[in-house]
Design a protein around this motif. Structure first.
Motif, PDB file in Angstrom:
ATOM      1  N   GLY A  96      50.160  14.274  33.454  1.00  0.00           N
ATOM      2  CA  GLY A  96      49.860  13.329  32.385  1.00  0.00           C
ATOM      3  C   GLY A  96      48.662  13.781  31.594  1.00  0.00           C
ATOM      4  O   GLY A  96      47.677  14.253  32.163  1.00  0.00           O
ATOM      5  N   GLY A  97      48.748  13.652  30.286  1.00  0.00           N
ATOM      6  CA  GLY A  97      47.627  14.005  29.421  1.00  0.00           C
ATOM      7  C   GLY A  97      46.690  12.834  29.250  1.00  0.00           C
ATOM      8  O   GLY A  97      47.122  11.707  29.043  1.00  0.00           O
ATOM      9  N   ASN A  98      45.418  13.110  29.354  1.00  0.00           N
ATOM     10  CA  ASN A  98      44.367  12.105  29.179  1.00  0.00           C
ATOM     11  C   ASN A  98      43.624  12.407  27.882  1.00  0.00           C
ATOM     12  O   ASN A  98      42.764  13.285  27.850  1.00  0.00           O
ATOM     13  CB  ASN A  98      43.394  12.132  30.362  1.00  0.00           C
ATOM     14  CG  ASN A  98      44.108  11.912  31.670  1.00  0.00           C
ATOM     15  OD1 ASN A  98      44.709  10.884  31.893  1.00  0.00           O
ATOM     16  ND2 ASN A  98      44.070  12.923  32.534  1.00  0.00           N
ATOM     17  N   THR A  99      43.977  11.711  26.833  1.00  0.00           N
ATOM     18  CA  THR A  99      43.414  11.993  25.517  1.00  0.00           C
ATOM     19  C   THR A  99      41.902  11.803  25.486  1.00  0.00           C
ATOM     20  O   THR A  99      41.182  12.615  24.916  1.00  0.00           O
ATOM     21  CB  THR A  99      44.082  11.097  24.454  1.00  0.00           C
ATOM     22  OG1 THR A  99      45.495  11.316  24.507  1.00  0.00           O
ATOM     23  CG2 THR A  99      43.577  11.400  23.067  1.00  0.00           C
ATOM     24  N   GLY A 100      41.407  10.759  26.094  1.00  0.00           N
ATOM     25  CA  GLY A 100      39.984  10.430  26.029  1.00  0.00           C
ATOM     26  C   GLY A 100      39.056  11.496  26.582  1.00  0.00           C
ATOM     27  O   GLY A 100      38.007  11.770  26.007  1.00  0.00           O
TER      28      GLY A 100
END
Length: 108
Positions: free
Chosen positions: A14-18
């Motif tokens: 999963g990508g964590n944008t923050g």
């Protein structure tokens, strides 16, 4: 904040944008998910990898590509047997995310 969850074999990423990281999860034989390591970060951020916005997995599930919209890059990772990701390439010079920047990624 987790955004986009992609499967590669028995692992999910999963990508964590923050914080510009990629979280890794493994699935056991009962379908239960657990972090791939103590902190759950499959790959740390780098100066050239900011604004993780999307992920794609190749058909053979051996590589994960991460779109970094703020920095205008795409990182390519090899999926290791333990679920960790090893960076193998970075495409640079792509449009950074703004009014007309890149959004969306696909892998073959």
């Amino acid at each position: 904040m987790l955004c986009w969850l992609k499967r590669a074999g028995n692992f999910f990423y999963g990508g964590n944008t923050g914080n510009s990281t990629v979280s890794g999860y493994r699935m056991d034989r009962h379908g239960k998910l657990a972090l791939t390591n103590d902190v759950g970060v499959a790959t740390p951020p780098s100066a050239n990898s900011q604004g993780v916005i999307d992920l794609a997995v190749t058909e053979d599930e051996k590589f994960v590509y991460v779109q970094n919209a703020v920095s205008g890059t795409v990182d390519g990772f090899r999926v290791e047997k333990n679920g960790s990701l090893t960076k193998v390439t970075t495409a640079e010079g792509l449009p950074a995310f703004d009014e007309s920047g890149m959004e969306g990624i696909a892998a073959v």
